[in-house]
Design a protein around this motif. Structure first.
Motif, mmCIF file in Angstrom:
data_model
loop_
_atom_site.group_PDB
_atom_site.id
_atom_site.type_symbol
_atom_site.label_atom_id
_atom_site.label_comp_id
_atom_site.label_asym_id
_atom_site.label_seq_id
_atom_site.Cartn_x
_atom_site.Cartn_y
_atom_site.Cartn_z
ATOM 1 N N VAL A 153 0.909 -1.146 0.000
ATOM 2 C CA VAL A 153 0.000 0.000 0.000
ATOM 3 C C VAL A 153 0.945 1.191 0.000
ATOM 4 C CG1 VAL A 153 -1.613 1.338 1.423
ATOM 5 C CG2 VAL A 153 -1.804 -1.164 1.329
ATOM 6 N N VAL A 154 0.839 2.063 -1.007
ATOM 7 C CA VAL A 154 1.831 3.129 -1.108
ATOM 8 C C VAL A 154 1.223 4.530 -1.004
ATOM 9 C CG1 VAL A 154 3.293 1.684 -2.594
ATOM 10 C CG2 VAL A 154 1.761 3.355 -3.638
ATOM 11 N N ASP A 155 2.077 5.474 -0.637
ATOM 12 C CA ASP A 155 1.763 6.885 -0.768
ATOM 13 C C ASP A 155 2.010 7.170 -2.253
ATOM 14 O OD1 ASP A 155 2.125 9.642 -1.156
ATOM 15 O OD2 ASP A 155 2.727 9.935 0.927
ATOM 16 N N CYS A 191 -6.751 11.769 -3.385
ATOM 17 C CA CYS A 191 -6.591 10.394 -2.893
ATOM 18 C C CYS A 191 -5.108 10.062 -2.971
ATOM 19 C CB CYS A 191 -7.411 9.430 -3.743
ATOM 20 S SG CYS A 191 -7.197 7.699 -3.281
ATOM 21 N N ARG A 192 -4.456 9.971 -1.807
ATOM 22 C CA ARG A 192 -3.003 9.774 -1.775
ATOM 23 C C ARG A 192 -2.584 8.330 -1.680
ATOM 24 N NH1 ARG A 192 0.999 14.209 0.247
ATOM 25 N NH2 ARG A 192 2.526 12.518 0.213
ATOM 26 N N LYS A 193 -3.444 7.497 -1.092
ATOM 27 C CA LYS A 193 -3.052 6.100 -0.883
ATOM 28 C C LYS A 193 -3.519 5.215 -2.032
ATOM 29 C CE LYS A 193 -2.788 6.501 4.022
ATOM 30 N NZ LYS A 193 -3.405 6.307 5.325
ATOM 31 N N GLY A 194 -2.673 4.271 -2.421
ATOM 32 C CA GLY A 194 -3.060 3.396 -3.520
ATOM 33 C C GLY A 194 -2.365 2.057 -3.458
ATOM 34 N N GLN A 195 -2.934 1.145 -4.227
ATOM 35 C CA GLN A 195 -2.415 -0.214 -4.347
ATOM 36 C C GLN A 195 -2.618 -0.600 -5.794
ATOM 37 O OE1 GLN A 195 -4.628 -2.021 -0.862
ATOM 38 N NE2 GLN A 195 -3.639 -3.847 -1.669
ATOM 39 N N GLY A 196 -1.729 -1.363 -6.364
ATOM 40 C CA GLY A 196 -1.968 -1.824 -7.725
ATOM 41 C C GLY A 196 -0.701 -2.218 -8.431
ATOM 42 N N PHE A 197 -0.875 -2.838 -9.609
ATOM 43 C CA PHE A 197 0.256 -3.362 -10.364
ATOM 44 C C PHE A 197 1.219 -2.263 -10.813
ATOM 45 C CE2 PHE A 197 -2.551 -7.229 -11.700
ATOM 46 C CZ PHE A 197 -2.456 -7.720 -10.406
ATOM 47 N N LEU A 198 0.755 -0.994 -10.869
ATOM 48 C CA LEU A 198 1.669 0.105 -11.200
ATOM 49 C C LEU A 198 2.809 0.154 -10.180
ATOM 50 C CD1 LEU A 198 2.318 2.701 -12.889
ATOM 51 C CD2 LEU A 198 0.919 3.967 -11.249
ATOM 52 N N THR A 221 4.843 9.978 -2.991
ATOM 53 C CA THR A 221 6.264 9.672 -2.755
ATOM 54 C C THR A 221 6.621 8.233 -3.166
ATOM 55 O OG1 THR A 221 5.809 8.841 -0.543
ATOM 56 C CG2 THR A 221 6.255 11.197 -0.739
ATOM 57 N N ARG A 222 5.631 7.404 -3.367
ATOM 58 C CA ARG A 222 5.769 5.959 -3.652
ATOM 59 C C ARG A 222 6.349 5.170 -2.479
ATOM 60 N NH1 ARG A 222 5.326 4.924 -9.615
ATOM 61 N NH2 ARG A 222 5.086 6.965 -10.562
ATOM 62 N N HIS A 223 6.380 5.751 -1.294
ATOM 63 C CA HIS A 223 6.834 5.022 -0.114
ATOM 64 C C HIS A 223 5.807 3.973 0.288
ATOM 65 C CE1 HIS A 223 9.617 8.547 1.249
ATOM 66 N NE2 HIS A 223 10.179 7.771 0.335
ATOM 67 N N ILE A 224 6.301 2.858 0.837
ATOM 68 C CA ILE A 224 5.401 1.804 1.304
ATOM 69 C C ILE A 224 4.888 2.150 2.702
ATOM 70 C CG2 ILE A 224 5.161 -0.641 1.874
ATOM 71 C CD1 ILE A 224 7.347 -1.289 -0.108
ATOM 72 N N LEU A 225 3.565 2.211 2.841
ATOM 73 C CA LEU A 225 2.956 2.533 4.130
ATOM 74 C C LEU A 225 2.573 1.259 4.875
ATOM 75 C CD1 LEU A 225 0.547 5.262 2.731
ATOM 76 C CD2 LEU A 225 2.760 5.653 3.841
ATOM 77 N N GLY A 226 2.181 0.279 4.108
ATOM 78 C CA GLY A 226 1.744 -0.983 4.686
ATOM 79 C C GLY A 226 1.666 -2.013 3.576
#
Ligand code: C2E
Ligand code: MG
Ligand code: MG
Ligand code: MG
Length: 272
Positions: A47-49, A249-256, A52-57
Motif C-alpha cells: 500500500v503506497v503513498d 486520494c493519496r493512498k493506492g495499491q496496484g500493479f503500477l 512519494t511511492r513510499h510503502i505505508l503498509g
C-alpha cells in the motif's frame, strides 16, 4: 417444442450445477490437506503513498502455490472455504503467518488482513484476534482488518460491534471493495472504519470514463465528511495515479507499484 427446449435448459443447468459441485468438493478436500501440511503461502501487496511511492503498509493475500486441483485463485477457493467451514482454519493460518512476518518488516509498515464475511458478525472473532496479537506481542497499530462492504451490509450491527472492539484495542479497520455492495449511508456514517478502499472496477475508468471519475470524487468527499481515509485499489496506469492524486486520494495499491510478493521482497523494497 417449447417443452423440449425447457427440458434441455433444465438438463444443462443440472449438468453445470453438478460440475460445480464436483469441483468444489475436490477443491475443499485438497484445501483441507494443504492447511494441515503447511501447503499455503501468504504474499503481500504494498500500500503506497502515491505521491512519494513510499510503502505505508501491505495487504496479506493468500496463495496456493502447488494446488493438486489445477490453478486456483483465492477468488475461487476462499468462497469454497467459507461454504465448507474451512474459513476459520484458513484465517488462523494467514494470521499466524502475518504475525510471524511482521517481525521481519520495518516497524512503520502495517499488515492488512482480509477478514471473511463469515467471521465478521461472530462475537468471538474480535476477542480471538486480540488474543493472538497479545500472544505474539504485536503492537495493535501494526494490524489492519479489512472487511468488504457487502459483508458489513449483511449484518451491520454485529459487524460494527466486531470492528469497534478491534478499533478500541488499537487495530486499524478498512472497508474493502467499496462501491460494489449497496451501502446505506446511515450505516456507513456510524461504521467504525478508518479507511475506505475504492474497488478497482471504479479505478479502472477514472482517467477515461467521466462517470467513474464522478463516483470517485463522491467517495473522496464522503470519506472526508465521515473523517475516514481513502485508498484506490487496482491502480495500473500513471494516468490513474496522477488523476487520483489531483482529486486528493493519496493512498493506492496496484500493479503500477507492485503485485503481491513474498515478505522477504517487501523487506528489501522498504529499504530503498
Ligand atoms: P481483495 O481483498 O480486494 O484483494 C485485491 C485483489 O486485487 C488481489 O487479488 C490482488 O492481487 C488484485 N490486484 C491488486 N492490484 C491489482 C491491479 O492493479 N490490477 C488487477 N487487475 N488486480 C489487482 P487476489 O489475490 O486474487 O485476491 C482476490 C480476493 O480474494 C481478495 O480481494 C479477497 O477478497 C480474497 N482473499 C485473498 N486473500 C484472502 C485471505 O487471506 N482471507 C480472505 N478472507 N480473503 C482473501
Ligand atoms: Mg482486501
Ligand atoms: Mg479489495
Ligand atoms: Mg477486490
Amino acid at each position: 417444442q417449447a417443452k423440449r427446449e425447457g427440458r434441455n435448459r433444465v438438463t444443462r443447468f443440472d449438468a453445470e450445477h453438478r460440475a460445480y459441485a464436483i469441483r468444489a468438493t475436490n477443491v475443499q478436500q485438497h484445501l483441507a490437506r494443504a492447511l494441515q501440511t503447511d501447503g499455503l503461502d501468504v504474499h503481500y501487496q504494498p500500500v503506497v503513498d502515491m505521491d512519494t511511492r513510499h510503502i505505508l503498509g501491505v495487504e496479506a493475500l493468500v496463495r496456493w502455490p502447488e494446488p493438486s486441483v489445477g490453478p486456483v485463485s483465492p477468488s475461487e477457493f476462499v468462497p469454497i472455504a467459507e461454504e465448507s467451514g474451512l474459513i476459520g482454519e484458513m484465517t488462523e493460518y494467514v494470521l499466524a503467518r502475518c504475525l510471524r512476518d511482521l517481525a521481519t518488516l520495518p516497524p512503520h509498515i502495517y499488515i492488512a488482513l482480509n477478514m471473511s464475511g463469515y467471521s465478521l458478525p461472530r462475537p468471538e472473532t474480535a476477542d480471538w484476534l486480540i488474543e493472538q496479537m497479545r500472544r505474539a506481542s504485536v503492537a495493535p497499530e501494526r494490524l489492519c482488518v479489512e472487511v468488504t462492504e457487502t459483508a458489513v451490509m449483511r449484518h451491520p450491527a454485529a459487524a460494527a460491534q466486531t470492528l469497534s472492539i478491534l478499533r478500541n484495542f488499537g487495530v486499524r479497520t478498512a472497508l474493502d471493495d467499496f462501491g460494489t455492495g449497496a451501502s446505506s449511508l446511515a450505516v456507513l456514517r456510524e461504521l467504525p472504519v478508518d479507511l475506505i478502499k475504492i474497488d478497482r472496477s471504479f479505478v479502472r475508468g477514472v482517467a477515461t470514463e467521466p462517470r467513474d471519475l464522478s463516483l470517485i470524487k463522491a467517495v473522496i468527499g464522503l470519506a472526508d465528511d465521515f473523517d475516514m481515509d481513502v485508498l484506490a485499489e487496482g491502480v495500473e496506469l500513471e494516468a490513474q495515479r496522477s488523476l487520483l492524486l489531483e482529486q486528493g486520494c493519496r493512498k493506492g495499491q496496484g500493479f503500477l507499484f507492485s503485485p503481491a510478493v513474498p515478505a522477504s521482497t517487501i523487506a528489501k523494497l522498504a529499504q530503498r
